[in-house]
Design an enzyme around this catalytic site. Structure first.
Site, PDB file in Angstrom:
ATOM      1  CG  HIS A  79       1.330 -29.420 -61.970  1.00  0.00           C
ATOM      2  ND1 HIS A  79       2.070 -30.790 -61.925  1.00  0.00           N
ATOM      3  CD2 HIS A  79       1.539 -28.614 -61.098  1.00  0.00           C
ATOM      4  CE1 HIS A  79       2.715 -30.577 -60.750  1.00  0.00           C
ATOM      5  NE2 HIS A  79       2.474 -29.452 -60.303  1.00  0.00           N
TER       6      HIS A  79
ATOM      7  CD  GLU B  80       4.703 -25.654 -60.077  1.00  0.00           C
ATOM      8  OE1 GLU B  80       4.665 -25.697 -58.824  1.00  0.00           O
ATOM      9  OE2 GLU B  80       4.426 -26.668 -60.721  1.00  0.00           O
TER      10      GLU B  80
HETATM   11  P1  PGA Z   1       5.841 -28.664 -54.099  1.00  0.00           P
HETATM   12  O1  PGA Z   1       4.657 -28.689 -55.298  1.00  0.00           O
HETATM   13  O2  PGA Z   1       5.495 -27.472 -53.453  1.00  0.00           O
HETATM   14  O3  PGA Z   1       5.285 -29.822 -53.161  1.00  0.00           O
HETATM   15  O4  PGA Z   1       7.170 -28.797 -54.506  1.00  0.00           O
HETATM   16  C1  PGA Z   1       4.522 -27.800 -56.403  1.00  0.00           C
HETATM   17  C2  PGA Z   1       3.698 -28.187 -57.611  1.00  0.00           C
HETATM   18  O5  PGA Z   1       4.020 -29.410 -57.970  1.00  0.00           O
HETATM   19  O6  PGA Z   1       3.079 -27.460 -57.955  1.00  0.00           O
END
Ligand code: PGA
Length: 255
Positions: free
Chosen positions: A95, A165
């Site tokens: 992450h 992401e």
């Molecule tokens: P968010 O986080 O949906 O609050 O943007 C996603 C993540 O960091 O996995």
């Protein structure tokens, strides 16, 4: 067989107590009926995993990290085997918040290998910090994929999920921007091409999901495209009404 959409909740370092975690989990479970088209995976902090797993089998449980060695003198670490021993089937790896603390692609590669040997499915997070005009971000994504998956056999890559992401779209990023479903769709095609070039076009591919400020209003646009396998939800997963709405929307989708 229909391929189920994955809806993954990343609770990050929330909530504050075991009691609150139970309440959040139970209230979300209560809001949704039996799942047919989706698989929901809740990734809470380690200390809540065992307890939450026992509350309901409607949702699966995932961890937010592992260490790459089985056991030994590694104070503070938790191995894939330990998670397997309490029935955890998924783990989030790489992450951006962990990368910000120093984790790199080579660490993530070792963790993926450890998860694979314990039979745990890794959800690998990739994503650029900025979207530059020269499209350099495509190279960043390609490098992340190739380095994270280095040395992994093509027979095993379907046991991996790739979560794209973009860091600039995550809800806690200062001056964040919205990713568009169209740009994500383009990125999912690019990711598939990188994987096909490396592992061969006939290989069973990892599932590809989107994360970054997913909520009940935008989720259907992100997952309606073919080849998009689900979403990773941070902030909205901490609110039972919002997260269960996301699940219901995905369950109601045609494909
Ligand atoms: P968010 O986080 O949906 O609050 O943007 C996603 C993540 O960091 O996995």
């Amino acid at each position: 067989m229909i391929k189920k959409k994955l809806i993954i909740a990343n609770w990050k370092m929330n909530p504050r107590s075991s009691k609150e975690a139970e309440k959040l989990f139970s209230n979300t479970v209560k809001n949704v009926s039996n799942l047919k088209k989706t698989e929901v995976i809740i990734c809470p902090p380690f200390v809540y995993l065992d307890k939450l797993k026992k509350i309901s089998r409607k949702f699966s449980i995932g961890a937010q990290n592992i260490f790459w060695v089985e056991k030994g003198a590694y104070t503070g670490e938790i191995s894939a085997e330990m998670l397997d021993s309490i029935g955890v089937k998924y783990v989030l790896l790489g992450h951006s918040e962990r990368r910000a603390l120093g984790e790199n692609n080579s660490d993530i590669n070792k963790k993926i290998k450890a998860a694979l040997s314990a039979g745990i499915i890794s959800i690998i997070c990739i994503g650029e910090k900025e979207r530059d005009e020269n499209h350099e971000y495509f190279n960043i994504i390609k490098t992340q994929i190739l380095e994270c998956l280095n040395g992994i056999s093509k027979n095993l890559i379907s046991k991996i999920v790739i979560a794209y992401e973009p860091v600039w779209s995550i809800s806690t990023t200062i001056n964040r921007k919205d990713e568009t479903p169209e740009d994500f769709f383009e990125m999912s095609i690019f990711i598939r091409k990188v994987l096909a070039d490396k592992f061969g076009i006939k290989t069973e591919m990892p599932r590809i999901i989107y994360g970054g400020s997913v909520n009940e209003k935008n989720v259907s646009d992100f997952i309606k495209n073919k080849g998009v396998d689900g979403v990773l939800v941070g902030n909205a997963s901490l609110y039972p009404e919002k997260f269960s709405e996301i699940i219901k929307i995905c369950e109601a989708l045609e494909k």
